[in-house]
Design an enzyme around this catalytic site. Structure first.
Site: not given
Length: 835
Positions: A209-210, A365
């Site tokens: 999905v990613a 991040d």
């Protein structure tokens, strides 16, 4: 054709000639600078190439990582960062390192050469070149692989630094990383978990999905049916690729360090150390068990931040290469509209500030791909989810407090104090020349505080140096002045950036870039000030207490520090989110109370809460001082009113049996205060000793008990009365000034106290019972003022406090009364006794 807006026509031929001359001069200058730079770079690169490169050291790092394990993968590389093991591995693979460096150079040099060529031939890099340059940069980054893709992703959220066309190109790096085969991912999962896939999951998505630079994610359903999860699977051979890139970046950093040492030898920043910190963090992201620990810690840190949460981790299904966590239905912030981003920025900002300044453990991040906006808010109202906790950093308490102090001084433009903060943070040396540094701080930092990122910063710099886009002479003059200041910084200000700033700077730059996407005028310093104000009021560490004292107290004429009540009120408003500004809304106005000021009830409730502990500690002595000044003011002014009531035949006091003066028509008010009276006083050997009797006049008694205010105290009392009037009205201000205090009822109370020997009648006038008796007497006195509105207002304020806050308030009042009684007894101890 160029899409740039054409420049306005020149005013006359003289300007045209000047432009031509300057343009030619600039080209010659640019050519010389570029040539010198290229030669220096070549020389430095040659020198660096002669050195034996080593993996970045980890003597001191602020990255959160597991340093206890020496485990290695099947190829011999350590699974957790270990410079010794990395060096040992790559000593056997020097050919691979050289090959990787040459590949990096083959990408970097042609691109940089094109930039330099455009700069020399055109004097600048025109907008018409942006599309092709941006595309080439993105393709080169993709070819260089995961390490460089991460850097490109970070820059893709800086609309203030790069033009939109570059952001669009780099934005492709967020979502278009080519995935590896699902069959490979399943092999990794089964090998890491030690069983077949269906032993742990009943379903898994056929495709990821990613897909990111370091790993890719699948959606799966737990075998026990307890819900869907996200499975993060590390890319095969990524450890080898990243470790090689760390060597490449180390060499690039050494080239840059050599240029700095050649052109700016005064600068003390160790850029190789900065790179080390970033590189260590990047390597650490590959340890998913470390990430799982980070994620659980972050989940606990932000649990009380409204609007933000962190998905839970399934530790029993997590290894160093596989991470299983709660599935979240939502979309990345990079897929949201600017309006949506603007709406959730306050929650994201609050979460980051809590991490940085409360916990000292923060997500380093926070790019848009790591912040998800939920499709539906949680039952608790959370709209955002923080994911990907592989890169977390920690900062010690002392540095956190110094940063808070620095934000305070930066927000209110106190650059002299900020210089001290920078010295304590080891950014500046102890022997720094403040006369040189402070003006440069003003020029460099003031435009940043105003917000808007790099684009607005450039606009503000042009204003600062009087550079008019339509006046070439002003541009040349301004550029020369700005260059001179830059040279002063390089040559005369030996600043040094601590290594942990590399990771902190990355986090701030990334988060600020996200916020600027939603609001082009966003400024992180001013937006974070209310949070910082709350930290000042709550924390009681020495550094925070010093910063709070600097805000609230001022010295005048070398006298002792004096509380500025208007600053106290302003700070309470700041903590509540209401901030008055100055200089075009650029800086905090510490002396101004906002128009939308909080009420006294809100202020008192905050003061009595757990969040104001630091302020209560700091104000303890000062409040005692305020009470003493007010009481002395009241007593001295009330003395005259008391005598007037005693001497007035029309009052019922004149007929009281214990008033020996009312019938004596020969006594005037001026002589009455001189008449000696026997008074029952505390014993001279201590508060609880046997009472004694002293003979002294009313004037003498007041002079002992309430010494006359000096000039500074009188000025201070005026500000106290003004503050009382602002919150409670004119009647309260009059009372604090000592005006209209004495009425018939209060005069009776005072006479009764004197007759009964209040100060000498109790065996222990500091006992709780005695203190409560005093409080009751004061309450009766206040009721004698006859102002029902004031009574009702105060009762309403008390009703707003919860049980804990009310108890804290009562304890404070009782302690203040105890101190007042002790002070009075001490002052009366020097009165001569007759018995």
């Amino acid at each position: 054709p160029s899409s740039a807006v054409p420049p306005p026509p020149l005013k006359n031929a003289k300007d045209d000639a000047l432009k031509s001359t300057v343009s030619f001069t600039e080209r010659v200058t640019n050519s010389g600078i570029a040539s010198a730079t290229m030669l220096a770079t070549a020389a430095v690169n040659s020198a660096v190439s002669m050195k034996t490169l080593e993996a970045p050291t980890v003597t001191k790092s602020f990255i959160s990582m597991d340093e206890s394990s020496g485990a290695i993968d099947e190829d011999g590389l350590p699974l957790s960062y270990d410079s010794d093991l990395i060096n040992a591995y790559w000593r056997k693979e020097r050919g691979a390192l050289s090959s990787r460096w040459n590949y990096f150079v083959s990408k970097a040099v042609p691109f940089l050469t094109r930039l330099v060529t455009l700069f020399i031939t055109e004097g600048k890099i025109d907008e018409r070149h942006f599309p092709s340059l941006s595309r080439q940069a993105r393709l080169d980054i993709q070819d260089l692989g995961p390490t460089f893709i991460k850097a490109g992703q970070m820059m893709s959220v800086r609309p203030d630094v790069l033009p939109q066309v570059a952001l669009d190109e780099l934005g492709i790096l967020q979502d278009s990383v080519v995935p590896f085969a699902t069959s490979e991912a399943i092999d990794v999962i089964e090998r890491e978990l030690g069983g077949t896939l269906n032993e742990f999951f009943s379903e898994i998505s056929e495709e990821p999905v990613a897909a990111a630079s370091l790993a890719q994610v699948y959606r799966a359903t737990l075998r026990d049916g307890k819900g869907d999860v996200a499975i993060k699977v590390q890319r095969p051979d990524i450890l080898s690729t990243v470790s090689k890139d760390l060597y490449v970046l180390r060499r690039a950093a050494e080239v840059f360090q050599g240029l700095v040492e050649r052109f700016a030898p005064q600068q003390k920043t160790d850029y190789v150390a900065l790179l080390n910190e970033w590189a260590i963090g990047f390597y650490t992201e590959l340890d998913f068990q470390n990430e799982a620990r980070n994620q659980e810690a972050l989940r606990d840190i932000v649990k009380n931040v409204r609007g933000v949460f962190v998905p839970k981790v399934y530790k029993d299904l997590t290894t160093r290469r596989v991470l299983v966590s709660e599935w979240i239905d939502g979309k990345k912030l990079s897929q949201c509209t600017p309006e949506q981003i603007k709406n959730v920025t306050p929650a994201a900002q609050e979460a980051f500030l809590v991490q940085l300044f409360d916990a000292g453990f923060f997500h380093a991040d926070p790019h848009p791909g790591n912040i998800l906006m939920l499709d539906e808010p949680t039952p608790e109202g959370d709209q955002l989810a923080l994911i990907d906790c592989g890169l977390m950093a920690q900062i010690n308490d002392q540095d956190r407090d110094l940063m808070i102090s620095a934000v305070i001084h930066l927000a209110n433009k106190d650059y002299a104090a900020l210089a001290d903060d920078f010295i304590n943070l080891q950014i500046l040396p102890k022997d720094s020349d403040r006369n040189t540094i402070v003006p440069l701080m003003d020029k460099a930092l003031s435009p940043y505080v105003k917000g808007g990122g790099a684009k607005k910063y450039e606009e503000e710099l042009k204003k600062l140096y009087n550079m008019d886009d339509q006046d070439l002479q002003s541009q040349v003059g301004g550029f020369q002045a700005m260059t001179q200041d830059a040279l002063t910084v390089l040559n005369d200000v030996p600043f040094s950036i601590p290594p942990y700033f590399a990771i902190l700077g990355r986090a701030i730059v990334t988060l600020e870039g996200v916020a600027l996407t939603g609001d082009q005028n966003y400024g992180i310093i001013m937006e974070s000030y209310p949070f910082i104000a709350r930290k000042l009021l709550k924390d009681d560490t020495p550094t925070i207490q010093d910063a709070l004292q600097q805000v609230l107290f001022t010295n005048s004429n070398n006298s002792s520090p004096e509380l500025k009540l208007n600053r106290l009120l302003a700070l309470l408003n700041n903590a509540a989110g209401s901030v008055s500004t100055k200089e075009g809304s650029a800086f905090v106005d510490l002396d101004a109370i906002p128009e939308d000021s909080i009420t006294f009830s809100q202020g008192l409730k905050y003061l009595m809460s757990d969040d104001a502990e630091s302020l209560r500690n700091l104000l303890e002595t000062e409040v005692d001082n305020v009470v003493d000044i007010v009481l002395r003011q009241i007593m001295r002014k009330a003395k005259d009113e008391l005598i007037r009531f005693v001497m007035t035949p029309a009052t019922s006091l004149a007929r009281l049996p214990f008033n020996p003066f009312a019938s004596n028509s020969l006594l005037s008010s001026s002589t009455l205060e001189q008449v000696p009276l026997p008074l029952l006083l505390p014993g001279q050997n201590g508060l609880a000793s046997t009472p004694s009797v002293g003979v002294l006049s009313l004037k003498e008694f007041i002079d002992y008990l309430a010494p006359k205010l000096d000039q500074d105290e009188e000025i201070y009392s005026i500000s106290i009365a003004e503050a009382a009037g602002e919150f409670f009205g004119d009647d309260a201000a009059e009372f604090v000034r000592g005006e209209g205090v004495i009425s018939i009822d209060t005069a009776k109370l005072i006479f009764q106290a004197v007759k009964n020997g209040y100060f000498g009648g109790a065996s222990d006038i500091l006992s709780s019972d005695a203190v409560r008796q005093t409080l009751n007497s004061v309450s009766t006195l206040l009721n004698g003022l006859g102002n029902n509105d004031l009574d009702d207002s105060f009762a309403e304020v008390m009703n707003e406090l919860n049980e804990e806050e009310r108890q804290r308030f009562d304890d404070i009042i009782e302690e203040l009364v105890r101190r007042c009684v002790m002070r009075a007894a001490d002052r009366l101890a020097t009165v001569p006794r007759v018995l």
